[in-house]
Design a protein around this motif. Structure first.
Motif, PDB file in Angstrom:
ATOM      1  N   LEU A 105       1.664   6.475   1.389  1.00 30.81           N
ATOM      2  CA  LEU A 105       1.310   5.563   2.471  1.00 30.81           C
ATOM      3  C   LEU A 105      -0.049   4.911   2.233  1.00 30.81           C
ATOM      4  O   LEU A 105      -0.191   3.683   2.366  1.00 30.81           O
ATOM      5  N   VAL A 106      -1.035   5.720   1.886  1.00 28.66           N
ATOM      6  CA  VAL A 106      -2.378   5.182   1.637  1.00 28.66           C
ATOM      7  C   VAL A 106      -2.364   4.278   0.405  1.00 28.66           C
ATOM      8  O   VAL A 106      -3.018   3.235   0.380  1.00 28.66           O
ATOM      9  N   GLY A 107      -1.596   4.669  -0.619  1.00 28.29           N
ATOM     10  CA  GLY A 107      -1.485   3.833  -1.804  1.00 28.29           C
ATOM     11  C   GLY A 107      -0.885   2.479  -1.477  1.00 28.29           C
ATOM     12  O   GLY A 107      -1.356   1.441  -1.956  1.00 28.29           O
ATOM     13  N   PHE A 108       0.149   2.464  -0.629  1.00 26.72           N
ATOM     14  CA  PHE A 108       0.770   1.214  -0.195  1.00 26.72           C
ATOM     15  C   PHE A 108      -0.235   0.318   0.521  1.00 26.72           C
ATOM     16  O   PHE A 108      -0.169  -0.914   0.424  1.00 26.72           O
ATOM     17  N   ALA A 109      -1.162   0.926   1.256  1.00 29.23           N
ATOM     18  CA  ALA A 109      -2.111   0.160   2.058  1.00 29.23           C
ATOM     19  C   ALA A 109      -2.976  -0.766   1.212  1.00 29.23           C
ATOM     20  O   ALA A 109      -3.414  -1.825   1.683  1.00 29.23           O
ATOM     21  N   PHE A 110      -3.234  -0.387  -0.029  1.00 27.55           N
ATOM     22  CA  PHE A 110      -4.090  -1.185  -0.899  1.00 27.55           C
ATOM     23  C   PHE A 110      -3.319  -2.210  -1.732  1.00 27.55           C
ATOM     24  O   PHE A 110      -3.905  -3.166  -2.233  1.00 27.55           O
ATOM     25  N   LEU A 111      -2.023  -2.011  -1.898  1.00 23.99           N
ATOM     26  CA  LEU A 111      -1.264  -2.889  -2.784  1.00 23.99           C
ATOM     27  C   LEU A 111      -1.203  -4.348  -2.314  1.00 23.99           C
ATOM     28  O   LEU A 111      -1.440  -5.260  -3.123  1.00 23.99           O
ATOM     29  N   PRO A 112      -0.910  -4.634  -1.039  1.00 21.77           N
ATOM     30  CA  PRO A 112      -0.815  -6.047  -0.628  1.00 21.77           C
ATOM     31  C   PRO A 112      -2.117  -6.821  -0.828  1.00 21.77           C
ATOM     32  O   PRO A 112      -2.131  -7.871  -1.477  1.00 21.77           O
ATOM     33  N   GLY A 118      -4.699  -5.947  -2.594  1.00 19.91           N
ATOM     34  CA  GLY A 118      -5.105  -5.900  -3.989  1.00 19.91           C
ATOM     35  C   GLY A 118      -4.364  -6.916  -4.834  1.00 19.91           C
ATOM     36  O   GLY A 118      -4.953  -7.601  -5.679  1.00 19.91           O
ATOM     37  N   LEU A 119      -3.059  -7.038  -4.615  1.00 21.80           N
ATOM     38  CA  LEU A 119      -2.259  -7.994  -5.381  1.00 21.80           C
ATOM     39  C   LEU A 119      -2.659  -9.431  -5.063  1.00 21.80           C
ATOM     40  O   LEU A 119      -2.664 -10.290  -5.949  1.00 21.80           O
ATOM     41  N   VAL A 120      -2.995  -9.705  -3.805  1.00 21.78           N
ATOM     42  CA  VAL A 120      -3.449 -11.050  -3.419  1.00 21.78           C
ATOM     43  C   VAL A 120      -4.688 -11.435  -4.225  1.00 21.78           C
ATOM     44  O   VAL A 120      -4.776 -12.540  -4.782  1.00 21.78           O
ATOM     45  N   LYS A 121      -5.645 -10.527  -4.302  1.00 19.11           N
ATOM     46  CA  LYS A 121      -6.881 -10.802  -5.044  1.00 19.11           C
ATOM     47  C   LYS A 121      -6.619 -10.874  -6.540  1.00 19.11           C
ATOM     48  O   LYS A 121      -7.164 -11.734  -7.240  1.00 19.11           O
ATOM     49  N   TYR A 155     -14.770 -11.788 -10.148  1.00 16.14           N
ATOM     50  CA  TYR A 155     -15.100 -10.642  -9.295  1.00 16.14           C
ATOM     51  C   TYR A 155     -14.017 -10.428  -8.243  1.00 16.14           C
ATOM     52  O   TYR A 155     -13.671  -9.293  -7.918  1.00 16.14           O
ATOM     53  N   TRP A 156     -13.454 -11.525  -7.731  1.00 18.46           N
ATOM     54  CA  TRP A 156     -12.362 -11.443  -6.758  1.00 18.46           C
ATOM     55  C   TRP A 156     -11.145 -10.763  -7.383  1.00 18.46           C
ATOM     56  O   TRP A 156     -10.525  -9.894  -6.784  1.00 18.46           O
ATOM     57  N   ASN A 157     -10.841 -11.141  -8.621  1.00 19.68           N
ATOM     58  CA  ASN A 157      -9.730 -10.517  -9.347  1.00 19.68           C
ATOM     59  C   ASN A 157     -10.018  -9.051  -9.637  1.00 19.68           C
ATOM     60  O   ASN A 157      -9.114  -8.206  -9.571  1.00 19.68           O
ATOM     61  N   PHE A 158     -11.285  -8.754  -9.961  1.00 18.64           N
ATOM     62  CA  PHE A 158     -11.670  -7.374 -10.267  1.00 18.64           C
ATOM     63  C   PHE A 158     -11.502  -6.484  -9.038  1.00 18.64           C
ATOM     64  O   PHE A 158     -11.031  -5.345  -9.150  1.00 18.64           O
ATOM     65  N   LEU A 159     -11.873  -7.002  -7.873  1.00 12.56           N
ATOM     66  CA  LEU A 159     -11.680  -6.239  -6.641  1.00 12.56           C
ATOM     67  C   LEU A 159     -10.202  -5.906  -6.443  1.00 12.56           C
ATOM     68  O   LEU A 159      -9.845  -4.780  -6.090  1.00 12.56           O
ATOM     69  N   GLY A 160      -9.355  -6.901  -6.684  1.00  9.04           N
ATOM     70  CA  GLY A 160      -7.921  -6.674  -6.551  1.00  9.04           C
ATOM     71  C   GLY A 160      -7.416  -5.659  -7.555  1.00  9.04           C
ATOM     72  O   GLY A 160      -6.589  -4.796  -7.218  1.00  9.04           O
ATOM     73  N   LEU A 161      -7.915  -5.729  -8.784  1.00  8.74           N
ATOM     74  CA  LEU A 161      -7.489  -4.796  -9.821  1.00  8.74           C
ATOM     75  C   LEU A 161      -7.840  -3.362  -9.454  1.00  8.74           C
ATOM     76  O   LEU A 161      -7.018  -2.453  -9.627  1.00  8.74           O
TER      77      LEU A 161
END
Length: 213
Positions: free
Chosen positions: A22-29, A31-34, A62-68
């Protein structure tokens, strides 16, 4: 010992395994946008929140790095085997997000990030025995080793990740029947995986106790 009793309880193990998902899912949307170089919000730059996100977006790599880093933390959590590393990464990233939501007065969002902080802290405490040697410098220490989840939970996490990322990349399906079919199949795959693993865990307690991953 209370921690050992909690750590070896089958229901608690099921909760922790799925809390990681659940917590992992929370970061995917987000993160993928960035990671894909897209804007996270359409709030006007006249508002402090919109101005802040637009400044981050304009930072480029940096925006992409945050998403990664967000995607990496989410995936590590969902692998189960590397969940502690994912939780520590998640805590480092989420701490910044939590402070930002409070300082910029995000309406209601700070409550969500606070709950996420509690969840991540619970995950770190769950695996605290793996961190104990770090606090025993130049001292002999005996650390209780608890088995990792069975490899079937690792495969479950991989199915969730593949399905979610694929759904994200597909984007809005609109009236495309082919795309609708793929989206429906992936949705059924995730729900079916959840039901099947839950049933198998109910019938076979060893899925929580084997150290196979």
């Amino acid at each position: 010992m209370i921690f050992e009793k909690l750590r070896t309880n089958r229901f608690n193990q099921w909760i922790i395994i799925h809390l990681r998902y659940l917590v992992g899912f929370a970061f995917l949307p987000s993160g993928l946008v960035k990671l894909m170089g897209e804007r996270f919000t359409r709030i006007s730059t006249d508002h402090p929140i919109g101005y802040f996100f637009e400044a981050l977006y304009q930072s480029g790599f940096y925006w992409n790095f945050l998403g990664l880093t967000q995607v990496a933390a989410g995936i590590l959590l969902m692998t189960q085997r590397f969940a502690l590393l994912g939780a520590l990464m998640f805590m480092a990233i989420l701490s910044n997000i939590w402070v930002i939501t409070i300082s910029l007065s995000f309406t209601g969002t700070w409550m969500i990030t606070s709950l996420m902080m509690i969840a991540v802290l619970a995950l770190i405490i769950w695996d605290k025995h793996k961190l104990m040697p770090l606090f025993s410098y130049n001292q002999s220490s005996s650390v209780k080793a608890f088995p990792d989840p069975d490899k079937s939970w690792v495969m479950t996490g991989m199915i969730y990740i593949f399905s979610f990322v694929t759904l994200y990349l597909l984007g809005p399906v609109g009236e495309n029947i082919y795309m609708k079919g793929i989206s429906a199949a992936l949705g059924i795959l995730m729900v079916g995986t959840f039901v099947i693993t839950g049933y198998k865990a109910y019938k076979n307690p060893d899925l929580f106790l084997k150290n196979q991953v």
